[in-house]
Design a protein around this motif. Structure first.
Motif, short mmCIF file in Angstrom:
data_model
loop_
_atom_site.label_atom_id
_atom_site.label_comp_id
_atom_site.label_asym_id
_atom_site.label_seq_id
_atom_site.Cartn_x
_atom_site.Cartn_y
_atom_site.Cartn_z
N ASN A 152 -31.19 29.80 32.87
CA ASN A 152 -29.93 29.05 32.76
C ASN A 152 -29.74 28.11 33.94
O ASN A 152 -29.18 27.01 33.80
N ALA A 153 -30.20 28.54 35.12
CA ALA A 153 -30.09 27.67 36.29
C ALA A 153 -31.01 26.47 36.19
O ALA A 153 -30.76 25.42 36.81
N SER A 194 -36.05 35.41 34.82
CA SER A 194 -34.88 36.08 34.27
C SER A 194 -34.03 35.09 33.47
O SER A 194 -34.17 33.87 33.59
N LYS A 195 -33.13 35.63 32.67
CA LYS A 195 -32.27 34.77 31.86
C LYS A 195 -31.38 33.91 32.74
O LYS A 195 -31.13 32.73 32.45
N ALA A 196 -30.91 34.49 33.85
CA ALA A 196 -30.07 33.72 34.78
C ALA A 196 -30.87 32.58 35.40
O ALA A 196 -30.35 31.47 35.60
N ALA A 197 -32.14 32.83 35.70
CA ALA A 197 -32.99 31.78 36.28
C ALA A 197 -33.23 30.67 35.27
O ALA A 197 -33.21 29.48 35.63
N VAL A 249 -32.69 33.79 40.57
CA VAL A 249 -31.95 32.53 40.59
C VAL A 249 -32.18 31.79 41.90
O VAL A 249 -32.25 30.55 41.94
#
Length: 602
Positions: free
Chosen positions: A147-148, A142-145, A111
């Motif tokens: 989403n960001a 990554s999934k969080a990245a 992220v």
């Protein structure tokens, strides 16, 4: 300062749209976008390796900031994008453009890396009109990245444009895909790639043979980068790029040798096959390639058998057309089936050469047993073959007697012979160290055996249908006995349609009861033939056609006797589980829960 010499893949990387090969539709879409001045905030370039995703992204980024963009929009015929002469294009070629940021998502997956992009995107471009972010191997984020990134991907600043490149588009989340203008890069056609390799060879003064370049294009599966890398490998290993030189670099078996090996497997003896394997040094070649080419050769022969030529092995079409006249469709289908059935095991095993050799021997033995009468696995044929050398006159008399028998008696004889072989099989199954399999087969009732189709039908009680998968999974234990007594190509067809008043649990059936049942059911003439039920059954049945009807139908009586004895069994009885080698789990349970194991009838 010495200039660094680049390898062919980097030296021949396309620098403008006209140099990109095999992606005409995508290039037309991007050039029209530039011509109309209409851009999407996010582009997703996806496709297989080496087909031009990253190169096209860099060219598109250079074109967006090229000084000739306005000229191109006014008249596309007067300008080429990118021009490669302006300050922006030169900075792109040198890899120093301040407004082009290329990020490898494989090493920047978190992220925090995405937050840096979001913060920097707010700044205005320094040299060009657009600030372009190229995120290579985007599926590694990554999934969080992801989403960001969502918000800025949907509504980026007017001066910012994102390009995502990936070989695995299915790994990118749908919320990101829905915000992208997706372009799929297909694999490059073999003819186009071959022409490109020819142009490279001419410019680099590399001697080549057209068949060698075609083989490179075929083996690299439409990847320009892989094709150029392979061309360079062959260039350093041989004075001329030929098909043979390419095969040597890849560790591949020559097609002519492969065809000769296939011919030996299909038409010769196992000894000839082993000699051929030793001659060509099969272990020195890539086993995966030999496996794959055997598939392709079998498929090509199958097409030729139906009169349809194939693109594979086109140089050996005349040889294959002559060869296919000596093999049957059944043989070709058997080869392909055997390869498909063992493919999963082949990919997992570490001894690929040994497994490949074993399968080739099995394929050879299969056709040898069909062509050689002395190698037939049919009980009747083996019995006749064994008696040939001992007493030919007696054998002729037996055949004469069989020919004058009535048709009904012959059918009855064959059915009784098959039933005797089935009883002998049940006795053999008793030697298997698997009480469950033994108990299941003990309850089977012979129905019929079709020698022409090779199908054996056996009726089992309905309540054993649950164990159908178990029989299939353990066929390596009992199938060899069945093939020995009937035929190597016998098809076992269990029919779970029988009824019985006794509900037996195969998991707790005793070895003593199985032994008793089998020995009672097997006719005496099978037991008294030196433990050779196959030849004993066939020999006695074929040499004694005049025996009484009662003697011939004793097997039917034994079937009825078995069910009668089962119905007279007590409601429950104890089971001897003292043999720990057979009842391992049962003895383990009895160590903690002492007691008596009993079988209960319903």
């Amino acid at each position: 300062m010495n200039t660094v010499k680049l390898n062919l893949a980097r030296k021949w990387r396309s620098k403008n749209f006209d140099e990109i090969i095999g992606q005409d539709l995508l290039i037309r879409m991007l050039k029209n976008s530039l011509y109309k001045g209409q851009y999407f905030p996010v582009y997703l370039f996806s496709g297989q390796r080496g087909c031009g995703k990253t190169t096209t992204a860099r060219i598109f980024a250079a074109a967006l900031n090229c000084e000739q963009l306005i000229t191109f929009q006014n008249n596309p015929q007067k300008a080429t994008l990118p021009c490669l002469d302006c300050a922006s294009c030169k900075a792109m070629l040198a890899g120093k453009h301040p407004d082009f940021i290329e990020m490898d998502a494989a090493s920047h997956t978190g992220v925090d890396n995405v937050r840096q992009i979001v913060e920097a995107a707010a700044l205005m471009p320094l040299m060009g009109h657009k600030k372009i972010y190229l995120i290579d191997e985007a599926h590694m984020l990554s999934k969080a990245a992801f989403n960001a990134l969502l918000k800025i991907l949907e509504e980026p600043p007017a001066s910012v444009l994102f390009i995502l490149a990936t070989t695995d588009p299915h790994k990118i989340i749908d919320t990101v895909k829905s915000r992208c203008f997706q372009l799929f890069f297909k694999s490059i056609d073999a003819d186009i790639l071959t022409n490109h390799l020819q142009r490279v060879c001419e410019q680099e003064s590399i001697q080549f043979d057209q068949s060698g370049l075609q083989y490179i294009a075929q083996e690299t599966e439409g990847s320009a980068r892989d094709a150029l890398n392979m061309l360079e490998q062959v260039r350093f290993s041989s004075s001329m790029v030929t098909k043979h030189a390419v095969q040597q670099v890849l560790g591949y078996l020559d097609d002519a040798q492969l065809i000769r090996l296939f011919d030996a497997v299909m038409t010769k003896t196992p000894r000839v096959v082993l000699e051929k394997i030793k001659e060509i040094k099969l272990a020195s070649y890539a086993p995966e390639y030999v496996w794959r080419r055997f598939f392709e050769l079998g498929r090509t022969l199958l097409w030729l058998k139906h009169g349809v030529p194939s693109e594979q092995f086109s140089e050996h079409t005349s040889t294959l057309e002559r060869f296919v006249q000596h093999v049957s469709l059944e043989q070709l289908n058997y080869v392909l089936d055997a390869l498909y059935e063992n493919e999963a095991l082949f990919l997992k095993t570490t001894g690929k050469y040994t497994l490949l050799e074993m399968i080739l021997m099995q394929l050879c033995q299969n056709h040898s047993s069909k062509k050689d009468p002395s190698g037939s696995s049919s009980p009747a044929q083996q019995a006749v073959a064994q008696g040939e050398g001992e007493d030919a006159d007696l054998e002729d008399e037996e055949f004469e007697e069989e020919e004058i028998e009535e048709e009904e008696e012959i059918e009855e004889e064959e059915e009784f012979s098959s039933m005797g072989a089935w009883h002998a099989f049940v006795e053999k199954v008793h030697t298997i160290n698997d009480p469950l399999v033994t108990s299941i087969f003990t309850q089977g009732v012979f129905k019929q055996y079709d020698a022409d189709a090779g199908s054996l039908e056996v009726v089992f009680p309905k309540d054993l249908a649950f164990f159908a998968d178990w029989l299939r999974d353990t066929n390596k234990l009992w199938l060899p006995y069945l093939q020995k007594l009937f035929n190597t190509s016998v098809k076992f067809i269990p029919l779970f349609i029988g009824t019985t008043n006794v509900t037996r649990s195969p998991k707790i059936a005793t070895q003593e009861m199985v032994t008793h049942t089998v020995k009672r059911d097997v006719p005496q003439h099978v037991e008294q033939k030196n433990n050779k039920p196959m030849s004993g059954v066939s020999k006695q049945f074929s040499t004694n056609p005049a025996r009484s009807y009662t003697s011939r139908t004793s097997g039917y009586a034994s079937q009825q006797q078995r069910y009668t004895s089962l119905q007279q069994m007590p409601a429950s009885y104890s089971i001897d589980v003292s043999d720990a080698s057979i009842w391992h789990k049962t003895n383990l349970i009895l160590q903690y829960f002492p007691g008596t194991v009993r079988e209960i009838r319903e």
